[in-house]
Design an enzyme around this catalytic site. Structure first.
Site, PDB file in Angstrom:
ATOM      1  N   THR A   7      70.607 -44.140  25.472  1.00  0.00           N
ATOM      2  CA  THR A   7      69.438 -45.009  25.647  1.00  0.00           C
ATOM      3  C   THR A   7      68.426 -44.302  26.540  1.00  0.00           C
ATOM      4  O   THR A   7      68.780 -43.366  27.263  1.00  0.00           O
ATOM      5  CB  THR A   7      69.852 -46.347  26.307  1.00  0.00           C
ATOM      6  OG1 THR A   7      68.737 -47.233  26.316  1.00  0.00           O
ATOM      7  CG2 THR A   7      70.323 -46.164  27.738  1.00  0.00           C
ATOM      8  N   HIS A  11      66.030 -50.058  32.538  1.00  0.00           N
ATOM      9  CA  HIS A  11      66.731 -51.232  33.053  1.00  0.00           C
ATOM     10  C   HIS A  11      68.237 -51.123  32.763  1.00  0.00           C
ATOM     11  O   HIS A  11      69.081 -51.336  33.627  1.00  0.00           O
ATOM     12  CB  HIS A  11      66.144 -52.492  32.416  1.00  0.00           C
ATOM     13  CG  HIS A  11      66.973 -53.712  32.602  1.00  0.00           C
ATOM     14  ND1 HIS A  11      66.901 -54.486  33.734  1.00  0.00           N
ATOM     15  CD2 HIS A  11      67.919 -54.282  31.818  1.00  0.00           C
ATOM     16  CE1 HIS A  11      67.761 -55.472  33.631  1.00  0.00           C
ATOM     17  NE2 HIS A  11      68.392 -55.383  32.471  1.00  0.00           N
ATOM     18  N   ASP A  68      74.871 -52.123  21.633  1.00  0.00           N
ATOM     19  CA  ASP A  68      74.037 -52.954  20.764  1.00  0.00           C
ATOM     20  C   ASP A  68      74.279 -54.402  21.160  1.00  0.00           C
ATOM     21  O   ASP A  68      75.408 -54.776  21.507  1.00  0.00           O
ATOM     22  CB  ASP A  68      74.368 -52.729  19.288  1.00  0.00           C
ATOM     23  CG  ASP A  68      73.216 -53.173  18.385  1.00  0.00           C
ATOM     24  OD1 ASP A  68      72.063 -53.221  18.856  1.00  0.00           O
ATOM     25  OD2 ASP A  68      73.462 -53.477  17.206  1.00  0.00           O
ATOM     26  N   PHE A 160      63.613 -60.886  29.817  1.00  0.00           N
ATOM     27  CA  PHE A 160      62.935 -60.385  28.613  1.00  0.00           C
ATOM     28  C   PHE A 160      63.577 -61.037  27.390  1.00  0.00           C
ATOM     29  O   PHE A 160      64.502 -61.847  27.505  1.00  0.00           O
ATOM     30  CB  PHE A 160      63.045 -58.850  28.532  1.00  0.00           C
ATOM     31  CG  PHE A 160      64.451 -58.375  28.235  1.00  0.00           C
ATOM     32  CD1 PHE A 160      65.423 -58.364  29.213  1.00  0.00           C
ATOM     33  CD2 PHE A 160      64.804 -57.954  26.951  1.00  0.00           C
ATOM     34  CE1 PHE A 160      66.716 -57.937  28.942  1.00  0.00           C
ATOM     35  CE2 PHE A 160      66.097 -57.521  26.670  1.00  0.00           C
ATOM     36  CZ  PHE A 160      67.054 -57.513  27.673  1.00  0.00           C
ATOM     37  N   HIS A 188      76.167 -61.020  29.222  1.00  0.00           N
ATOM     38  CA  HIS A 188      76.899 -60.269  28.201  1.00  0.00           C
ATOM     39  C   HIS A 188      76.949 -58.781  28.543  1.00  0.00           C
ATOM     40  O   HIS A 188      77.989 -58.157  28.504  1.00  0.00           O
ATOM     41  CB  HIS A 188      76.190 -60.491  26.855  1.00  0.00           C
ATOM     42  CG  HIS A 188      74.684 -60.408  26.952  1.00  0.00           C
ATOM     43  ND1 HIS A 188      73.955 -61.253  27.772  1.00  0.00           N
ATOM     44  CD2 HIS A 188      73.774 -59.562  26.408  1.00  0.00           C
ATOM     45  CE1 HIS A 188      72.675 -60.937  27.701  1.00  0.00           C
ATOM     46  NE2 HIS A 188      72.541 -59.909  26.883  1.00  0.00           N
TER      47      HIS A 188
HETATM   48  P1  IMP Z   1      69.370 -54.336  22.398  1.00  0.00           P
HETATM   49  O1  IMP Z   1      70.454 -53.981  21.423  1.00  0.00           O
HETATM   50  O2  IMP Z   1      69.859 -54.357  23.820  1.00  0.00           O
HETATM   51  O3  IMP Z   1      68.114 -53.541  22.218  1.00  0.00           O
HETATM   52  O4  IMP Z   1      68.983 -55.859  22.113  1.00  0.00           O
HETATM   53  C1  IMP Z   1      68.436 -56.273  20.868  1.00  0.00           C
HETATM   54  C2  IMP Z   1      67.550 -57.491  21.087  1.00  0.00           C
HETATM   55  O5  IMP Z   1      68.336 -58.583  21.575  1.00  0.00           O
HETATM   56  C3  IMP Z   1      66.455 -57.297  22.133  1.00  0.00           C
HETATM   57  O6  IMP Z   1      65.284 -56.782  21.546  1.00  0.00           O
HETATM   58  C4  IMP Z   1      66.229 -58.715  22.632  1.00  0.00           C
HETATM   59  O7  IMP Z   1      65.379 -59.406  21.759  1.00  0.00           O
HETATM   60  C5  IMP Z   1      67.610 -59.322  22.531  1.00  0.00           C
HETATM   61  N1  IMP Z   1      68.307 -59.230  23.834  1.00  0.00           N
HETATM   62  C6  IMP Z   1      69.238 -58.319  24.197  1.00  0.00           C
HETATM   63  N2  IMP Z   1      69.668 -58.550  25.447  1.00  0.00           N
HETATM   64  C7  IMP Z   1      68.976 -59.638  25.876  1.00  0.00           C
HETATM   65  C8  IMP Z   1      68.982 -60.337  27.109  1.00  0.00           C
HETATM   66  O8  IMP Z   1      69.687 -60.033  28.073  1.00  0.00           O
HETATM   67  N3  IMP Z   1      68.150 -61.402  27.180  1.00  0.00           N
HETATM   68  C9  IMP Z   1      67.337 -61.790  26.149  1.00  0.00           C
HETATM   69  N4  IMP Z   1      67.291 -61.152  25.003  1.00  0.00           N
HETATM   70  C10 IMP Z   1      68.117 -60.078  24.851  1.00  0.00           C
END
Ligand code: IMP
Length: 211
Positions: A7, A11, A68, A160, A188
């Site tokens: 990544t 954050h 993911d 976010f 999570h």
């Molecule tokens: P990623 O795999 O961490 O990029 O998460 C995919 C998508 O899930 C992000 O673009 C957010 O829309 C949503 N997401 C992931 N983690 C969070 C969180 O902690 N709070 C709110 N939305 C999340």
């Protein structure tokens, strides 16, 4: 021990580095000179995380982990799931990936007045350790889940993504109202990170033990 986290999200890097401490050096994609747009074409969070970790391991021959995350809503049969980042863009050509406002608007619209608002955030970390002595690299997944409810309207300004409409079980406020202090204890991602950290740190303490 050095390991790559697939990544460039500052954050996420900070969160993982904080939990792993100084014992394990976590490198970003930028640190290893990788600016590729790594494909994410799996049908599950596990497949996507493994795909990213395998890409780095295949190209850079170094231990690596990737993550993911998806929001899974019961009344929508688990949607948006792997499509969480681009949920709105699947139906609206003007919405871009990671457009949180548009994603929340679509989710609230799909749920409407449905009283079943149960949902969970799920994160999967896929870890690939360099194979020793010519052995195939070992692959492992670590999962973190936080259960909760989708609220009827947005509340709060912190965080976010879907944070303003996700209320974790046991709390009467959304992630966006609770703020990073509480969220980073129960989220999570924090749960999955701690499982990964426990595994990596236990291996570091017993380097000769076969897992
Ligand atoms: P990623 O795999 O961490 O990029 O998460 C995919 C998508 O899930 C992000 O673009 C957010 O829309 C949503 N997401 C992931 N983690 C969070 C969180 O902690 N709070 C709110 N939305 C999340």
């Amino acid at each position: 021990m050095k390991i790559v986290f697939a990544t460039n999200n500052r954050h996420k890097l900070e969160e993982v580095r904080q939990i792993l401490g100084t014992n394990i050096e976590v490198l970003s994609l930028k640190d290893i000179g990788c600016d590729a747009d790594i494909p994410e074409t799996g049908q599950t969070l596990e497949e996507n995380a493994l795909q990213k970790a395998r890409y780095v391991n295949d190209h850079y021959h170094i231990g690596c982990f990737a993550d993911d995350t998806g929001l899974e809503v019961d009344a929508l049969n688990g949607a948006p799931g792997i499509y969480s980042a681009r949920y709105a863009s699947l139906v609206s050509p003007t919405a871009k990936a990671h457009d949180s406002e548009a994603n929340m608007a679509r989710l609230l619209g799909e749920l409407g007045e449905n009283n079943n608002r149960k949902a969970r955030f799920r994160t999967v970390f896929a870890l690939i350790e360099e194979g020793e002595g010519g052995h195939t690299p070992a692959e492992r997944c670590f999962e973190g889940i936080v259960d909760g409810q989708i609220t009827r309207q947005r509340s709060g300004a912190a965080g976010f993504g879907y944070d303003p409409i996700f209320q974790p079980d046991g709390y009467d406020r959304t992630f966006a109202e609770l703020g990073a202090g509480i969220k980073n204890q129960i989220s999570h991602r924090a749960r999955a990170t701690r499982k990964l950290a426990d595994y990596l740190l236990s291996k570091k303490q017993q380097p000769n033990q076969t897992q």
